[in-house]
Design a protein around this motif. Structure first.
Motif, PDB file in Angstrom:
ATOM      1  N   ARG A  32      -4.992   8.077   4.281  1.00 10.80           N
ATOM      2  CA  ARG A  32      -4.689   6.702   3.888  1.00 10.80           C
ATOM      3  C   ARG A  32      -3.187   6.503   3.642  1.00 10.80           C
ATOM      4  O   ARG A  32      -2.645   5.438   3.892  1.00 10.80           O
ATOM      5  N   LEU A  33      -2.512   7.543   3.178  1.00 10.72           N
ATOM      6  CA  LEU A  33      -1.076   7.439   2.882  1.00 10.72           C
ATOM      7  C   LEU A  33      -0.191   7.566   4.122  1.00 10.72           C
ATOM      8  O   LEU A  33       1.012   7.352   4.042  1.00 10.72           O
ATOM      9  N   ARG A  34      -0.782   7.879   5.265  1.00 13.64           N
ATOM     10  CA  ARG A  34       0.046   8.099   6.459  1.00 13.64           C
ATOM     11  C   ARG A  34       0.798   6.852   6.907  1.00 13.64           C
ATOM     12  O   ARG A  34       1.831   6.950   7.545  1.00 13.64           O
ATOM     13  N   SER A  35       0.312   5.676   6.557  1.00 15.72           N
ATOM     14  CA  SER A  35       0.995   4.451   6.989  1.00 15.72           C
ATOM     15  C   SER A  35       2.042   3.968   5.984  1.00 15.72           C
ATOM     16  O   SER A  35       2.671   2.945   6.205  1.00 15.72           O
ATOM     17  N   GLY A  36       2.230   4.710   4.888  1.00 18.63           N
ATOM     18  CA  GLY A  36       3.257   4.343   3.917  1.00 18.63           C
ATOM     19  C   GLY A  36       2.742   4.377   2.500  1.00 18.63           C
ATOM     20  O   GLY A  36       1.564   4.638   2.265  1.00 18.63           O
ATOM     21  N   PRO A  37       3.619   4.098   1.536  1.00 20.51           N
ATOM     22  CA  PRO A  37       3.245   4.153   0.124  1.00 20.51           C
ATOM     23  C   PRO A  37       2.107   3.187  -0.208  1.00 20.51           C
ATOM     24  O   PRO A  37       2.015   2.096   0.372  1.00 20.51           O
ATOM     25  N   VAL A  38       1.256   3.623  -1.128  1.00 14.86           N
ATOM     26  CA  VAL A  38       0.105   2.814  -1.542  1.00 14.86           C
ATOM     27  C   VAL A  38      -0.024   2.908  -3.059  1.00 14.86           C
ATOM     28  O   VAL A  38       0.131   3.983  -3.634  1.00 14.86           O
ATOM     29  N   ARG A  39      -0.337   1.796  -3.670  1.00 10.96           N
ATOM     30  CA  ARG A  39      -0.565   1.773  -5.119  1.00 10.96           C
ATOM     31  C   ARG A  39      -1.918   2.394  -5.455  1.00 10.96           C
ATOM     32  O   ARG A  39      -2.840   2.381  -4.641  1.00 10.96           O
ATOM     33  N   PHE A  40      -2.004   2.891  -6.674  1.00 10.49           N
ATOM     34  CA  PHE A  40      -3.207   3.580  -7.137  1.00 10.49           C
ATOM     35  C   PHE A  40      -4.458   2.722  -6.941  1.00 10.49           C
ATOM     36  O   PHE A  40      -5.450   3.170  -6.366  1.00 10.49           O
ATOM     37  N   ASN A  41      -4.422   1.492  -7.432  1.00 12.51           N
ATOM     38  CA  ASN A  41      -5.614   0.637  -7.347  1.00 12.51           C
ATOM     39  C   ASN A  41      -5.980   0.282  -5.909  1.00 12.51           C
ATOM     40  O   ASN A  41      -7.153   0.097  -5.594  1.00 12.51           O
ATOM     41  N   GLN A  42      -4.988   0.202  -5.044  1.00 10.01           N
ATOM     42  CA  GLN A  42      -5.282  -0.048  -3.630  1.00 10.01           C
ATOM     43  C   GLN A  42      -5.991   1.152  -3.024  1.00 10.01           C
ATOM     44  O   GLN A  42      -6.930   1.002  -2.238  1.00 10.01           O
ATOM     45  N   LEU A  43      -5.549   2.361  -3.376  1.00 10.57           N
ATOM     46  CA  LEU A  43      -6.243   3.569  -2.914  1.00 10.57           C
ATOM     47  C   LEU A  43      -7.697   3.544  -3.374  1.00 10.57           C
ATOM     48  O   LEU A  43      -8.602   3.874  -2.617  1.00 10.57           O
ATOM     49  N   ARG A  44      -7.890   3.166  -4.629  1.00 11.68           N
ATOM     50  CA  ARG A  44      -9.250   3.114  -5.172  1.00 11.68           C
ATOM     51  C   ARG A  44     -10.128   2.124  -4.416  1.00 11.68           C
ATOM     52  O   ARG A  44     -11.305   2.381  -4.169  1.00 11.68           O
ATOM     53  N   ARG A  45      -9.562   1.007  -4.040  1.00 11.65           N
ATOM     54  CA  ARG A  45     -10.332   0.017  -3.273  1.00 11.65           C
ATOM     55  C   ARG A  45     -10.580   0.488  -1.846  1.00 11.65           C
ATOM     56  O   ARG A  45     -11.654   0.270  -1.290  1.00 11.65           O
ATOM     57  N   ASP A  46      -9.586   1.127  -1.238  1.00 13.24           N
ATOM     58  CA  ASP A  46      -9.688   1.540   0.166  1.00 13.24           C
ATOM     59  C   ASP A  46     -10.636   2.717   0.373  1.00 13.24           C
ATOM     60  O   ASP A  46     -11.300   2.803   1.400  1.00 13.24           O
ATOM     61  N   ILE A  47     -10.667   3.642  -0.578  1.00  7.97           N
ATOM     62  CA  ILE A  47     -11.491   4.846  -0.436  1.00  7.97           C
ATOM     63  C   ILE A  47     -12.771   4.631  -1.241  1.00  7.97           C
ATOM     64  O   ILE A  47     -12.866   4.992  -2.418  1.00  7.97           O
ATOM     65  N   GLN A  48     -13.727   4.024  -0.609  1.00  7.64           N
ATOM     66  CA  GLN A  48     -14.965   3.654  -1.284  1.00  7.64           C
ATOM     67  C   GLN A  48     -15.720   4.895  -1.757  1.00  7.64           C
ATOM     68  O   GLN A  48     -15.797   5.891  -1.050  1.00  7.64           O
ATOM     69  N   GLY A  49     -16.238   4.809  -2.986  1.00  7.35           N
ATOM     70  CA  GLY A  49     -17.035   5.892  -3.534  1.00  7.35           C
ATOM     71  C   GLY A  49     -16.265   6.858  -4.416  1.00  7.35           C
ATOM     72  O   GLY A  49     -16.867   7.665  -5.119  1.00  7.35           O
ATOM     73  N   ILE A  50     -14.955   6.789  -4.406  1.00  6.42           N
ATOM     74  CA  ILE A  50     -14.160   7.690  -5.246  1.00  6.42           C
ATOM     75  C   ILE A  50     -14.000   7.061  -6.629  1.00  6.42           C
ATOM     76  O   ILE A  50     -13.730   5.869  -6.745  1.00  6.42           O
ATOM     77  N   SER A  51     -14.223   7.848  -7.653  1.00  6.68           N
ATOM     78  CA  SER A  51     -14.062   7.337  -9.012  1.00  6.68           C
ATOM     79  C   SER A  51     -12.585   7.360  -9.395  1.00  6.68           C
ATOM     80  O   SER A  51     -11.780   8.079  -8.790  1.00  6.68           O
ATOM     81  N   GLN A  52     -12.244   6.602 -10.414  1.00  2.00           N
ATOM     82  CA  GLN A  52     -10.864   6.570 -10.894  1.00  2.00           C
ATOM     83  C   GLN A  52     -10.441   7.966 -11.347  1.00  2.00           C
ATOM     84  O   GLN A  52      -9.326   8.403 -11.058  1.00  2.00           O
ATOM     85  N   LYS A  53     -11.342   8.672 -12.015  1.00  2.00           N
ATOM     86  CA  LYS A  53     -11.033  10.017 -12.522  1.00  2.00           C
ATOM     87  C   LYS A  53     -10.764  10.990 -11.382  1.00  2.00           C
ATOM     88  O   LYS A  53      -9.784  11.734 -11.399  1.00  2.00           O
ATOM     89  N   VAL A  54     -11.624  10.997 -10.363  1.00  5.27           N
ATOM     90  CA  VAL A  54     -11.457  11.918  -9.233  1.00  5.27           C
ATOM     91  C   VAL A  54     -10.207  11.574  -8.440  1.00  5.27           C
ATOM     92  O   VAL A  54      -9.466  12.461  -8.014  1.00  5.27           O
TER      93      VAL A  54
END
Length: 122
Positions: A32-54
């Motif tokens: 997901r980071l290969r296209s450039g910097p990403v904010r934490f919450n955007q990563l959480r939305r983009d990677i479905q099923g991953i918990s905030q803790k993980v």
């Protein structure tokens, strides 16, 4: 080719890196980071099923390994952005190939699983 480390030796530190890269969440984050910097919450939305803790734990491990950088912005609340480091960029082609291999070959894998299950059911 000879290397300073031996991945087949159980005490070799490369095993820790391989363990990290074999983790599905790490692969998905790196891809997901290969296209450039990403904010934490955007990563959480983009990677479905991953918990905030993980997500947080995996990002910290990837940062420790030198694959991901973390940048905090002085906002309220604090905004945090993650990006690949040069070391992470050197890995991205391999990560992307592996991650997207599953998408391209899933029908064949499912067919093989069904065939195996049918053959071993009796």
């Amino acid at each position: 080719m000879e290397y300073a480390y031996n991945i087949y030796d159980e005490r070799c530190p490369t095993r820790q890196v391989l363990d990290r890269l074999a983790d599905k969440w790490a692969l998905l984050i790196l891809d997901r980071l290969r296209s450039g910097p990403v904010r934490f919450n955007q990563l959480r939305r983009d990677i479905q099923g991953i918990s905030q803790k993980v997500l947080s734990q995996t990002l910290k491990k990837l940062e420790r390994d030198g694959l991901v950088s973390r940048k905090a912005f002085a906002t309220v609340p604090v905004t945090v952005e993650y990006a690949l480091t040069p070391l992470g960029v050197s890995l991205i082609e391999t990560v992307s190939t592996l991650a997207h291999w599953a998408e391209r070959h899933m029908d064949a894998v499912l067919a093989a699983q069904q065939s195996y299950d049918e053959a071993t059911a009796t």
